[in-house]
Design a protein around this motif. Structure first.
Motif, PDB file in Angstrom:
ATOM      1  N   TYR A  68       0.864  -1.180   0.000  1.00 43.06           N
ATOM      2  CA  TYR A  68       0.000   0.000   0.000  1.00 43.06           C
ATOM      3  C   TYR A  68       0.896   1.224   0.000  1.00 43.06           C
ATOM      4  N   SER A  69       0.510   2.206  -0.797  1.00 40.01           N
ATOM      5  CA  SER A  69       1.204   3.489  -0.783  1.00 40.01           C
ATOM      6  C   SER A  69       0.166   4.579  -0.963  1.00 40.01           C
ATOM      7  N   LEU A  70       0.564   5.802  -0.781  1.00 41.96           N
ATOM      8  CA  LEU A  70      -0.325   6.924  -1.046  1.00 41.96           C
ATOM      9  C   LEU A  70      -0.522   7.003  -2.557  1.00 41.96           C
ATOM     10  N   THR A  71      -1.749   7.245  -2.991  1.00 37.58           N
ATOM     11  CA  THR A  71      -2.062   7.147  -4.421  1.00 37.58           C
ATOM     12  C   THR A  71      -1.218   8.060  -5.295  1.00 37.58           C
ATOM     13  N   TYR A  72      -0.879   9.230  -4.827  1.00 37.38           N
ATOM     14  CA  TYR A  72      -0.120  10.144  -5.679  1.00 37.38           C
ATOM     15  C   TYR A  72       1.310   9.665  -5.931  1.00 37.38           C
ATOM     16  N   ASN A  73       1.802   8.695  -5.160  1.00 43.47           N
ATOM     17  CA  ASN A  73       3.160   8.184  -5.380  1.00 43.47           C
ATOM     18  C   ASN A  73       3.273   7.401  -6.675  1.00 43.47           C
ATOM     19  N   ASN A  74       2.205   6.695  -7.049  1.00 44.03           N
ATOM     20  CA  ASN A  74       2.139   6.012  -8.335  1.00 44.03           C
ATOM     21  C   ASN A  74       3.316   5.055  -8.578  1.00 44.03           C
TER      22      ASN A  74
END
Length: 155
Positions: A68-74
């Motif tokens: 899982y990562s923050l979506t903006y990291n892409n």
């Protein structure tokens, strides 16, 4: 509490046992169960290392685990990590991975000493660290992540 609890509770009821839950860090839960201070712990993924200290039930379905990562990291894998983990993870080697101490995750990930991993005591803390940008990406069960985020971070 979740489907693991419901399943185990019902199985114990059929055999006239009751279930009492205490919440501990994973490392503490393992230590207490290993020393016989509790009767067991759940849910635990099987590992050869744990086999010497514990008896495992038949497997019960678990949630899908992954990153899982923050979506903006892409972030993206270079290829399918199930086929060649080292090659797939190559573009992510510079990242800091949040991991819960004592968890059995995905063997190639757990064994990848070349990755920068920061350990914590719970999935909840791992998610907090992700939101605070103290780690770039975390390894977690999809449904555990959804539950924690829905309950604690509903915004």
């Amino acid at each position: 509490m979740g489907y693991s609890y419901e399943l185990i509770n019902e199985a114990l009821k059929v055999n006239h046992y009751s279930l009492e839950i205490i919440f501990l860090s994973w490392e503490r839960a393992i230590e207490l169960a290993r020393k016989g201070h509790t009767d067991g712990m759940f849910p635990a993924y099987y590992s050869k290392k744990r086999e010497k200290d514990f008896i495992f039930s038949s497997p019960i379905p678990g949630g899908p685990v992954g990153f899982y990562s923050l979506t903006y990291n892409n972030f993206h894998f270079a290829s399918d990590p199930r086929k060649n983990f080292a090659q797939a993870i190559e573009p992510l080697k510079k990242l800091t991975f949040g991991v819960v101490e004592g968890y059995v995750n995905y063997a190639p990930f757990d064994e990848a000493a070349y990755l920068k991993k920061r350990y914590t005591t719970s999935d909840d803390l791992n998610i907090k660290r992700l939101f605070k940008k103290q780690v770039d990406i975390i390894f977690i069960d999809k449904y555990v992540a959804q539950y924690i985020i829905t309950k604690k971070y509903p915004w």
